[in-house]
Design a protein around this motif. Structure first.
Motif, PDB file in Angstrom:
ATOM      1  N   ILE A 216      -6.837  -1.958 -12.768  1.00  0.00           N
ATOM      2  CA  ILE A 216      -6.754  -2.627 -11.465  1.00  0.00           C
ATOM      3  C   ILE A 216      -5.663  -2.046 -10.570  1.00  0.00           C
ATOM      4  CG2 ILE A 216      -6.137  -4.819 -10.370  1.00  0.00           C
ATOM      5  CD1 ILE A 216      -7.583  -6.236 -12.620  1.00  0.00           C
ATOM      6  N   LEU A 217      -4.582  -1.588 -11.150  1.00  0.00           N
ATOM      7  CA  LEU A 217      -3.429  -1.121 -10.374  1.00  0.00           C
ATOM      8  C   LEU A 217      -3.757  -0.012  -9.360  1.00  0.00           C
ATOM      9  CD1 LEU A 217      -0.497  -2.000 -10.267  1.00  0.00           C
ATOM     10  CD2 LEU A 217       0.039  -0.254 -11.944  1.00  0.00           C
ATOM     11  N   PRO A 218      -4.423   1.082  -9.742  1.00  0.00           N
ATOM     12  CA  PRO A 218      -4.692   2.148  -8.759  1.00  0.00           C
ATOM     13  C   PRO A 218      -5.517   1.709  -7.547  1.00  0.00           C
ATOM     14  CG  PRO A 218      -4.947   3.002 -10.958  1.00  0.00           C
ATOM     15  CD  PRO A 218      -4.795   1.517 -11.095  1.00  0.00           C
ATOM     16  N   PRO A 219      -6.651   1.007  -7.735  1.00  0.00           N
ATOM     17  CA  PRO A 219      -7.393   0.585  -6.543  1.00  0.00           C
ATOM     18  C   PRO A 219      -6.586  -0.371  -5.662  1.00  0.00           C
ATOM     19  CG  PRO A 219      -8.764   0.328  -8.488  1.00  0.00           C
ATOM     20  CD  PRO A 219      -7.390   0.702  -8.960  1.00  0.00           C
ATOM     21  N   LEU A 220      -5.781  -1.212  -6.281  1.00  0.00           N
ATOM     22  CA  LEU A 220      -4.959  -2.142  -5.511  1.00  0.00           C
ATOM     23  C   LEU A 220      -3.981  -1.386  -4.610  1.00  0.00           C
ATOM     24  CD1 LEU A 220      -4.200  -5.162  -5.107  1.00  0.00           C
ATOM     25  CD2 LEU A 220      -2.493  -4.830  -6.893  1.00  0.00           C
ATOM     26  N   VAL A 221      -3.321  -0.381  -5.156  1.00  0.00           N
ATOM     27  CA  VAL A 221      -2.367   0.426  -4.382  1.00  0.00           C
ATOM     28  C   VAL A 221      -3.105   1.230  -3.306  1.00  0.00           C
ATOM     29  CG1 VAL A 221      -0.720   2.350  -4.515  1.00  0.00           C
ATOM     30  CG2 VAL A 221      -0.653   0.520  -6.223  1.00  0.00           C
ATOM     31  N   ILE A 222      -4.205   1.882  -3.701  1.00  0.00           N
ATOM     32  CA  ILE A 222      -4.953   2.721  -2.760  1.00  0.00           C
ATOM     33  C   ILE A 222      -5.509   1.894  -1.603  1.00  0.00           C
ATOM     34  CG2 ILE A 222      -7.038   4.140  -2.497  1.00  0.00           C
ATOM     35  CD1 ILE A 222      -6.441   5.143  -5.419  1.00  0.00           C
ATOM     36  N   ILE A 223      -6.082   0.738  -1.904  1.00  0.00           N
ATOM     37  CA  ILE A 223      -6.644  -0.110  -0.840  1.00  0.00           C
ATOM     38  C   ILE A 223      -5.533  -0.646   0.055  1.00  0.00           C
ATOM     39  CG2 ILE A 223      -7.819  -2.312  -0.416  1.00  0.00           C
ATOM     40  CD1 ILE A 223      -9.638  -1.593  -2.808  1.00  0.00           C
ATOM     41  N   SER A 224      -4.396  -0.957  -0.526  1.00  0.00           N
ATOM     42  CA  SER A 224      -3.268  -1.425   0.294  1.00  0.00           C
ATOM     43  C   SER A 224      -2.826  -0.342   1.277  1.00  0.00           C
ATOM     44  CB  SER A 224      -2.096  -1.831  -0.592  1.00  0.00           C
ATOM     45  OG  SER A 224      -2.451  -2.915  -1.410  1.00  0.00           O
ATOM     46  N   ILE A 225      -2.737   0.901   0.806  1.00  0.00           N
ATOM     47  CA  ILE A 225      -2.337   2.009   1.683  1.00  0.00           C
ATOM     48  C   ILE A 225      -3.388   2.243   2.762  1.00  0.00           C
ATOM     49  CG2 ILE A 225      -1.948   4.514   1.768  1.00  0.00           C
ATOM     50  CD1 ILE A 225      -0.642   4.187  -1.049  1.00  0.00           C
ATOM     51  N   ILE A 226      -4.666   2.260   2.355  1.00  0.00           N
ATOM     52  CA  ILE A 226      -5.741   2.490   3.323  1.00  0.00           C
ATOM     53  C   ILE A 226      -5.761   1.390   4.388  1.00  0.00           C
ATOM     54  CG2 ILE A 226      -8.268   2.504   3.599  1.00  0.00           C
ATOM     55  CD1 ILE A 226      -8.397   4.108   0.989  1.00  0.00           C
ATOM     56  N   SER A 227      -5.506   0.153   3.990  1.00  0.00           N
ATOM     57  CA  SER A 227      -5.539  -0.934   4.972  1.00  0.00           C
ATOM     58  C   SER A 227      -4.435  -0.787   6.021  1.00  0.00           C
ATOM     59  CB  SER A 227      -5.444  -2.295   4.282  1.00  0.00           C
ATOM     60  OG  SER A 227      -4.171  -2.482   3.715  1.00  0.00           O
ATOM     61  N   VAL A 228      -3.302  -0.244   5.608  1.00  0.00           N
ATOM     62  CA  VAL A 228      -2.207  -0.025   6.564  1.00  0.00           C
ATOM     63  C   VAL A 228      -2.580   1.067   7.574  1.00  0.00           C
ATOM     64  CG1 VAL A 228       0.177   0.788   6.787  1.00  0.00           C
ATOM     65  CG2 VAL A 228      -0.410  -0.850   4.991  1.00  0.00           C
ATOM     66  N   PHE A 229      -3.258   2.109   7.099  1.00  0.00           N
ATOM     67  CA  PHE A 229      -3.604   3.243   7.951  1.00  0.00           C
ATOM     68  C   PHE A 229      -5.091   3.275   8.316  1.00  0.00           C
ATOM     69  CE2 PHE A 229       0.096   4.579   5.420  1.00  0.00           C
ATOM     70  CZ  PHE A 229       0.967   4.895   6.439  1.00  0.00           C
ATOM     71  N   TYR A 230      -5.744   2.130   8.323  1.00  0.00           N
ATOM     72  CA  TYR A 230      -7.196   2.070   8.512  1.00  0.00           C
ATOM     73  C   TYR A 230      -7.656   2.766   9.792  1.00  0.00           C
ATOM     74  CZ  TYR A 230     -11.875   0.370   9.311  1.00  0.00           C
ATOM     75  OH  TYR A 230     -13.205   0.309   9.574  1.00  0.00           O
ATOM     76  N   ASN A 231      -7.028   2.506  10.886  1.00  0.00           N
ATOM     77  CA  ASN A 231      -7.463   3.111  12.157  1.00  0.00           C
ATOM     78  C   ASN A 231      -7.368   4.633  12.123  1.00  0.00           C
ATOM     79  OD1 ASN A 231      -8.207   0.753  13.451  1.00  0.00           O
ATOM     80  ND2 ASN A 231      -6.112   0.339  14.114  1.00  0.00           N
ATOM     81  N   TRP A 232      -6.345   5.158  11.473  1.00  0.00           N
ATOM     82  CA  TRP A 232      -6.213   6.608  11.372  1.00  0.00           C
ATOM     83  C   TRP A 232      -7.314   7.185  10.487  1.00  0.00           C
ATOM     84  CZ3 TRP A 232      -5.309  10.050   7.351  1.00  0.00           C
ATOM     85  CH2 TRP A 232      -5.041  11.371   7.742  1.00  0.00           C
ATOM     86  N   PHE A 233      -7.573   6.550   9.327  1.00  0.00           N
ATOM     87  CA  PHE A 233      -8.629   7.029   8.427  1.00  0.00           C
ATOM     88  C   PHE A 233      -9.992   6.977   9.096  1.00  0.00           C
ATOM     89  CE2 PHE A 233      -5.715   5.866   4.807  1.00  0.00           C
ATOM     90  CZ  PHE A 233      -5.615   7.142   4.299  1.00  0.00           C
ATOM     91  N   LYS A 234     -10.237   5.925   9.862  1.00  0.00           N
ATOM     92  CA  LYS A 234     -11.533   5.716  10.499  1.00  0.00           C
ATOM     93  C   LYS A 234     -11.861   6.828  11.487  1.00  0.00           C
ATOM     94  CE  LYS A 234     -11.960   2.487  13.597  1.00  0.00           C
ATOM     95  NZ  LYS A 234     -11.998   1.206  14.287  1.00  0.00           N
ATOM     96  N   SER A 235     -10.864   7.323  12.170  1.00  0.00           N
ATOM     97  CA  SER A 235     -11.115   8.320  13.213  1.00  0.00           C
ATOM     98  C   SER A 235     -10.817   9.761  12.778  1.00  0.00           C
ATOM     99  CB  SER A 235     -10.281   7.987  14.454  1.00  0.00           C
ATOM    100  OG  SER A 235      -8.909   8.019  14.129  1.00  0.00           O
ATOM    101  N   ASN A 236     -10.383   9.977  11.557  1.00  0.00           N
ATOM    102  CA  ASN A 236     -10.010  11.306  11.089  1.00  0.00           C
ATOM    103  C   ASN A 236     -11.231  12.057  10.556  1.00  0.00           C
ATOM    104  OD1 ASN A 236      -9.131  13.355   9.061  1.00  0.00           O
ATOM    105  ND2 ASN A 236      -7.115  12.728   9.826  1.00  0.00           N
TER     106      ASN A 236
END
Length: 187
Positions: free
Chosen positions: A88-108
């Motif tokens: 559970i730990l890796p997806p939790l960390v990865i999703i937390s990071i992605i949620s912080v930078f969601y707008n950047w990931f969405k448009s990259n």
């Protein structure tokens, strides 16, 4: 001391597999087989197939379910908890990071192309899982298993039967088959 070392190996293995496996539970189950059956020898192939079936049938994420079942089988409740945390730990960390930078990931554009490439790789891994699991069932040379594979495939592909109905039917058939086998062994 040996148990602590093995629990650490279990944690690191599930953490690693969960961190670097993209594509969902079926992909990680194949990699868990490679790790826990082929490399570490903690389980045999039949146990892994049974655990994959249990993980798929139980509610929740198949990767977490598989890790729980493997951890429990090998080291009991402590093993189940260690494997669950590692998974559970890796997806939790990865999703937390992605949620912080969601707008950047969405448009990259580069990130979007990277995801497209990962989709192709995941498809190949899923096909490998299907082929490996089918080979294992066919090696047993049990007509019942072969007929069940065919019927489930026809029901899903041709008749478009909801996968939940297929899984529930297979659970029922498996129970019946097991009870018949046990009653004939007792005779």
């Amino acid at each position: 001391m040996e148990k602590k070392k093995n629990l650490l190996t279990l944690f690191i293995s599930t953490l690693y597999l969960s961190t670097f496996t993209f594509g969902g539970g079926y992909v990680i189950v194949s990699l868990m087989k490679s790790k826990f059956v082929d490399e570490l020898g903690w389980l045999n192939k039949e146990e892994m197939l049974d655990m994959a079936a249990i993980a798929q049938s139980a509610p929740g994420a198949i990767a977490v379910n598989a890790a729980l079942v493997i951890g429990y089988k090998v080291f009991g409740i402590v093993g189940a908890l260690v494997a669950m945390i590692g998974t559970i730990l890796p997806p939790l960390v990865i999703i937390s990071i992605i949620s912080v930078f969601y707008n950047w990931f969405k448009s990259n554009l580069i990130f979007a192309l990277m995801l497209k490439g990962m989709q192709a790789g995941v498809s190949a891994l899923l096909i490998k899982v299907i082929i490996d699991m089918t080979k294992e069932v066919l090696k047993e040379d049990k007509v019942f298993s072969i007929v069940i594979i065919g019927c489930a495939l026809i029901a899903a592909i041709i008749f478009k039967v909801n996968i939940m109905y297929i899984i529930l039917s297979l659970i029922g058939l498996g129970l019946i088959f097991t009870l018949i086998g046990r009653s004939s062994d007792a005779s």
